[in-house]
Scaffold this motif. Structure first.
Motif, PDB file in Angstrom:
ATOM      1  N   LEU A  55       0.817  -1.214   0.000  1.00  0.00           N
ATOM      2  CA  LEU A  55       0.000   0.000   0.000  1.00  0.00           C
ATOM      3  C   LEU A  55       0.854   1.268   0.000  1.00  0.00           C
ATOM      4  O   LEU A  55       0.419   2.310  -0.475  1.00  0.00           O
ATOM      5  N   LYS A  56       2.053   1.167   0.532  1.00  0.00           N
ATOM      6  CA  LYS A  56       2.957   2.320   0.493  1.00  0.00           C
ATOM      7  C   LYS A  56       3.250   2.691  -0.961  1.00  0.00           C
ATOM      8  O   LYS A  56       3.355   3.865  -1.301  1.00  0.00           O
ATOM      9  N   HIS A  57       3.345   1.678  -1.810  1.00  0.00           N
ATOM     10  CA  HIS A  57       3.551   1.920  -3.243  1.00  0.00           C
ATOM     11  C   HIS A  57       2.236   2.315  -3.915  1.00  0.00           C
ATOM     12  O   HIS A  57       2.162   3.327  -4.607  1.00  0.00           O
ATOM     13  N   GLU A  58       1.185   1.532  -3.699  1.00  0.00           N
ATOM     14  CA  GLU A  58      -0.074   1.717  -4.416  1.00  0.00           C
ATOM     15  C   GLU A  58      -0.775   3.031  -4.067  1.00  0.00           C
ATOM     16  O   GLU A  58      -1.325   3.687  -4.940  1.00  0.00           O
ATOM     17  N   LEU A  59      -0.778   3.415  -2.798  1.00  0.00           N
ATOM     18  CA  LEU A  59      -1.522   4.606  -2.370  1.00  0.00           C
ATOM     19  C   LEU A  59      -0.655   5.852  -2.231  1.00  0.00           C
ATOM     20  O   LEU A  59      -1.157   6.966  -2.380  1.00  0.00           O
ATOM     21  N   LEU A  60       0.626   5.650  -1.908  1.00  0.00           N
ATOM     22  CA  LEU A  60       1.490   6.795  -1.614  1.00  0.00           C
ATOM     23  C   LEU A  60       2.579   7.016  -2.650  1.00  0.00           C
ATOM     24  O   LEU A  60       3.326   7.993  -2.557  1.00  0.00           O
ATOM     25  N   GLY A  61       2.678   6.120  -3.617  1.00  0.00           N
ATOM     26  CA  GLY A  61       3.655   6.303  -4.687  1.00  0.00           C
ATOM     27  C   GLY A  61       5.099   6.026  -4.302  1.00  0.00           C
ATOM     28  O   GLY A  61       6.020   6.460  -5.000  1.00  0.00           O
ATOM     29  N   VAL A  62       5.318   5.305  -3.205  1.00  0.00           N
ATOM     30  CA  VAL A  62       6.693   4.948  -2.841  1.00  0.00           C
ATOM     31  C   VAL A  62       7.240   4.001  -3.903  1.00  0.00           C
ATOM     32  O   VAL A  62       6.551   3.083  -4.350  1.00  0.00           O
ATOM     33  N   ASP A  63       8.458   4.232  -4.312  1.00  0.00           N
ATOM     34  CA  ASP A  63       9.103   3.451  -5.369  1.00  0.00           C
ATOM     35  C   ASP A  63       9.110   1.960  -5.004  1.00  0.00           C
ATOM     36  O   ASP A  63       9.642   1.571  -3.954  1.00  0.00           O
ATOM     37  N   MET A  81       6.899   8.594   1.465  1.00  0.00           N
ATOM     38  CA  MET A  81       5.551   8.530   2.040  1.00  0.00           C
ATOM     39  C   MET A  81       5.025   9.931   2.318  1.00  0.00           C
ATOM     40  O   MET A  81       3.874  10.245   2.001  1.00  0.00           O
ATOM     41  N   ALA A  82       5.869  10.793   2.909  1.00  0.00           N
ATOM     42  CA  ALA A  82       5.444  12.163   3.225  1.00  0.00           C
ATOM     43  C   ALA A  82       5.124  12.932   1.952  1.00  0.00           C
ATOM     44  O   ALA A  82       4.108  13.626   1.874  1.00  0.00           O
ATOM     45  N   ALA A  83       5.974  12.809   0.945  1.00  0.00           N
ATOM     46  CA  ALA A  83       5.731  13.493  -0.331  1.00  0.00           C
ATOM     47  C   ALA A  83       4.499  12.916  -1.026  1.00  0.00           C
ATOM     48  O   ALA A  83       3.694  13.662  -1.603  1.00  0.00           O
ATOM     49  N   GLY A  84       4.340  11.609  -0.943  1.00  0.00           N
ATOM     50  CA  GLY A  84       3.222  10.940  -1.614  1.00  0.00           C
ATOM     51  C   GLY A  84       1.872  11.299  -1.023  1.00  0.00           C
ATOM     52  O   GLY A  84       0.909  11.544  -1.754  1.00  0.00           O
ATOM     53  N   GLY A  94       3.100  17.316   4.179  1.00  0.00           N
ATOM     54  CA  GLY A  94       2.890  15.891   4.403  1.00  0.00           C
ATOM     55  C   GLY A  94       3.871  15.402   5.449  1.00  0.00           C
ATOM     56  O   GLY A  94       5.032  15.816   5.441  1.00  0.00           O
ATOM     57  N   ILE A  95       3.391  14.562   6.367  1.00  0.00           N
ATOM     58  CA  ILE A  95       4.277  13.932   7.337  1.00  0.00           C
ATOM     59  C   ILE A  95       4.060  12.431   7.293  1.00  0.00           C
ATOM     60  O   ILE A  95       2.995  11.961   6.875  1.00  0.00           O
ATOM     61  N   ALA A  96       5.088  11.674   7.715  1.00  0.00           N
ATOM     62  CA  ALA A  96       5.002  10.223   7.623  1.00  0.00           C
ATOM     63  C   ALA A  96       5.762   9.550   8.756  1.00  0.00           C
ATOM     64  O   ALA A  96       6.754  10.092   9.264  1.00  0.00           O
ATOM     65  N   ASP A 119       7.428  16.771   4.536  1.00  0.00           N
ATOM     66  CA  ASP A 119       7.616  17.331   3.204  1.00  0.00           C
ATOM     67  C   ASP A 119       6.675  18.526   3.091  1.00  0.00           C
ATOM     68  O   ASP A 119       5.533  18.464   3.537  1.00  0.00           O
ATOM     69  N   GLY A 120       7.180  19.619   2.544  1.00  0.00           N
ATOM     70  CA  GLY A 120       6.332  20.793   2.452  1.00  0.00           C
ATOM     71  C   GLY A 120       6.970  21.920   1.685  1.00  0.00           C
ATOM     72  O   GLY A 120       8.015  21.740   1.054  1.00  0.00           O
ATOM     73  N   PRO A 121       6.362  23.102   1.764  1.00  0.00           N
ATOM     74  CA  PRO A 121       6.783  24.236   0.950  1.00  0.00           C
ATOM     75  C   PRO A 121       8.009  24.987   1.477  1.00  0.00           C
ATOM     76  O   PRO A 121       8.461  25.922   0.830  1.00  0.00           O
ATOM     77  N   ALA A 122       8.548  24.610   2.616  1.00  0.00           N
ATOM     78  CA  ALA A 122       9.708  25.319   3.159  1.00  0.00           C
ATOM     79  C   ALA A 122      10.893  25.195   2.210  1.00  0.00           C
ATOM     80  O   ALA A 122      11.131  24.122   1.656  1.00  0.00           O
ATOM     81  N   PRO A 123      11.652  26.265   1.997  1.00  0.00           N
ATOM     82  CA  PRO A 123      12.783  26.228   1.067  1.00  0.00           C
ATOM     83  C   PRO A 123      13.769  25.105   1.363  1.00  0.00           C
ATOM     84  O   PRO A 123      14.291  24.472   0.457  1.00  0.00           O
ATOM     85  N   GLY A 124      14.021  24.822   2.617  1.00  0.00           N
ATOM     86  CA  GLY A 124      14.971  23.779   2.980  1.00  0.00           C
ATOM     87  C   GLY A 124      14.489  22.374   2.684  1.00  0.00           C
ATOM     88  O   GLY A 124      15.248  21.420   2.788  1.00  0.00           O
TER      89      GLY A 124
END
Length: 178
Positions: A55-63, A81-84, A94-96, A119-124
């Protein structure tokens, strides 16, 4: 002082931003903590509890290759996971959580090995998010609860770092000038 979840909701609401959560070992505890905070509906988009590896792959797009090579308990898996979940649920942040709560090791990783990611909009975060590697002690329940606290603390670091001077001034006023 506000709970970490209440502070996350407050900061997201002030910024007009949203959050999505991807959970594995915490099994929905992060989402429960956030939704217990007053005003959560202003900022919380939803969550995906992807306990099963596929499901990490199917729902969250983890490689899928990454999952096959390293298993689900891996810092890069946490970051994906966080990005997905951020992408899947249309959130600003997104947090994971992924890891081994016990009682047995998983994918050759000992009990207490946990990765939390934001994962988010912060520059870093533009280079693939931020991951914290944890080595936690305790029983299954303690490891899961510390994982919740840790992922919220990681998100709070990023959100606080993104506050504008105006928001900080408002905070100072609310706290009596201190």
């Amino acid at each position: 002082m506000n709970s970490p979840a209440t502070e996350v909701v407050r900061l997201l609401t002030v910024k007009g931003e949203t959050l999505a959560v991807a959970e594995s070992l915490t099994g929905g505890l992060v989402a429960a903590e956030i939704t217990a905070a007053p005003g959560a509906s202003q900022a919380f988009r939803g969550s995906v509890t992807a306990y099963a590896t596929e499901l990490k792959h199917e729902l969250l797009g983890v490689d899928a290759g990454l999952l096959a090579a390293r298993g689900a308990v891996d810092p890069q898996v946490a970051a994906q996971m966080a990005a997905g979940v951020r992408k899947a649920l249309g959130a600003d942040w997104g947090i994971a959580t992924t890891g081994v709560a016990g009682p047995d090791e998983q994918d050759g990783k000992p009990v207490g090995t946990v990765y939390v990611a934001v994962d988010g909009p912060a520059p870093g975060l533009s280079d693939g998010g931020k991951v914290a590697s944890l080595r936690l002690n305790g029983d299954r329940a303690e490891i899961r609860m510390e994982s919740v606290r840790s992922v919220l603390a990681l998100l709070l670091q990023e959100l606080a770092g993104e506050q504008t001077g105006n928001e900080r001034a408002q905070d100072t006023e609310r706290n009596g000038g201190f």
